[in-house]
Design a protein around this motif. Structure first.
Motif, PDB file in Angstrom:
ATOM      1  N   THR A  72     -97.618 -36.385  18.286  1.00 55.32           N
ATOM      2  CA  THR A  72     -97.310 -35.797  16.891  1.00 55.32           C
ATOM      3  C   THR A  72     -97.892 -34.541  16.563  1.00 55.32           C
ATOM      4  O   THR A  72     -97.638 -33.850  15.886  1.00 55.32           O
ATOM      5  N   ASP A  79     -94.427 -41.197   8.712  1.00 55.97           N
ATOM      6  CA  ASP A  79     -93.633 -39.950   8.690  1.00 55.97           C
ATOM      7  C   ASP A  79     -93.797 -39.157  10.028  1.00 55.97           C
ATOM      8  O   ASP A  79     -92.615 -38.572  10.382  1.00 55.97           O
ATOM      9  N   ALA A  93     -90.893 -38.886  13.028  1.00 59.93           N
ATOM     10  CA  ALA A  93     -90.406 -37.615  13.304  1.00 59.93           C
ATOM     11  C   ALA A  93     -90.510 -37.151  14.908  1.00 59.93           C
ATOM     12  O   ALA A  93     -89.913 -36.212  15.329  1.00 59.93           O
TER      13      ALA A  93
END
Length: 411
Positions: free
Chosen positions: A251, A344, A348
């Protein structure tokens, strides 16, 4: 050599390129495990089926030009003498061997009188030998090393091909080798370059007195490690605590990640389990280590006092327990929450992801992997039944096949 002649295997079981491994007794001692191989001249040789760090035939060794090649570190043993041809300081025990009525027989040493783990540990302590060896010739847990931001980092780097980085979990005394010893040779055999570092503060990587242990520091160390090895883009396999590091890297630096494998992974929010609380709150003793290994494994036949003693020795090397206690202080729910990635950000993730879990895992609940599978769009989920937190050990062949197929697809 004193001992007795014992039948090991039929002559026709031994192939020219593959040793045969047999368990010929139930004493639980090394002499019960015998490896039979064939020389270039067609003669049979019987050896103790333990090189200094793992089984040879029973875990997939091969024979090439009169040399027995052990999986793991790929150590090579001369079949005529048992000596290592890559390094001469160690070797395997060769037993007198004969063929009788189509059977290979070996003269095995007598069974030694039973000695309890307590007696053995006390004897080792008196001889000042207690603990895990500190040199690579003695300990398979020590591999290569590279300096990352001033921190000498221990790692294993085997094979060639697309790079795969294995990130270990957070059990007391853990190291990359202890976590991935059955995975490394399997992926190398599938033509991957496999790199397994000891994470900052674990194993044989340095533990600086002022080191900070948190997700940010561990991630920065991992990125620095990739930079030091000039690895621009890799596939990541994260186990438990290592899954959170893999998620953090994916991430924060998605351009560095090719594919992602999360096995029994931390990284999403959940109430801490009694099992994980015991892992992170470990207080050193043989009884506590044995009980902890029983929590990790669904199949308790994999656990014994010898294994517990080895892991306790690893967990109590100088400085190891002090660093470990500093990593996950109470209240440990807060330590777990600090390893959580925002949903979130997880949602993604665009990398192809394999999520793996043991159905009977008592350390990390199966619900965490179900949730990760829901969050990551390009993901697949595989749940192993009759399996605890040790998927890579309890179901090693199936896990390794699953892993190699996933990492190798669309290459």
């Amino acid at each position: 050599m004193t001992g007795s002649w014992e039948r090991i295997c039929r002559v026709d079981e031994v192939l020219s390129d593959r040793p045969v491994g047999k368990v010929v007794g139930d004493s639980g001692q090394d002499r019960d495990r015998v490896c039979v191989a064939m020389t270039n001249e067609g003669e049979h040789v019987a050896l103790l089926d333990r090189c200094p760090h793992r089984d040879i035939a029973l875990s997939g060794g091969i024979v090439k030009q009169g040399t027995l090649v052990c999986p793991g570190h790929f150590w090579r043993f001369d079949l005529s003498t048992g000596e290592r041809t890559d390094q001469s300081e160690t070797g395997a025990v060769v037993y007198p061997t004969r063929v009788v009525d189509g059977w290979v027989e070996a003269m095995l040493p007598p069974v030694q009188p039973h000695q309890s783990m307590r007696e053995r540990l006390l004897a080792q302590a008196r001889a000042n030998r207690l603990g895990v060896p500190e040199t690579a010739a003695q300990s398979p847990e020590i591999g290569d090393n590279v300096t990352v931001a001033g921190i000498r980092t221990n790692y294993h780097d085997l094979g060639s091909g697309p790079p795969v980085v294995l990130i270990h979990g957070s059990g007391p005394g853990v190291s990359a080798w202890a976590n991935w010893r059955l995975t490394l040779p399997a992926l190398v055999a599938e033509n991957f370059r496999v790199i397994a570092p000891d994470v900052l503060g674990f194993g044989y990587t340095d533990r600086p007195p002022a080191a900070r242990y948190d997700l940010g520091a561990w991630t920065d160390h991992l990125v620095g490690f990739l930079d030091a090895l000039e690895l621009e883009r890799v596939s990541l396999v994260g186990n438990s605590f290592g899954g959170a590091l893999a998620l953090s890297l994916a991430t924060r630096h998605p351009e560095r990640v090719e594919r992602l494998v999360l096995m029994g992974s931390v990284g999403v929010s959940f109430p801490i389990t009694a099992g994980l609380d015991r892992v992170w709150g470990f207080e050193p003793s043989l009884a506590n280590m044995r009980a902890l290994l029983d929590v990790f494994a669904h199949d308790h036949t994999l656990v014994n006092d010898d294994l517990a003693g080895l892991r306790l020795a690893a967990a109590t090397r100088p400085g190891v327990q002090d660093a470990y206690a500093a990593m996950f202080p109470a209240p440990r729910q807060a330590s777990l929450d600090a390893m959580t990635i925002e949903e979130d950000l997880v949602r993604a993730i665009g990398h192809p992801t394999l999520v793996v879990h043991g159905r009977e895992d008592r350390v990390i609940p199966l619900a965490t992997s179900l949730h990760l599978h829901e969050l990551i769009q390009d993901s697949q989920l595989h749940v192993f039944g009759q399996c605890g937190h040790w998927v890579q050990i309890e179901h090693a062949p199936d896990f390794n096949r699953l892993l190699a197929d996933f990492l190798g697809s669309r290459r």
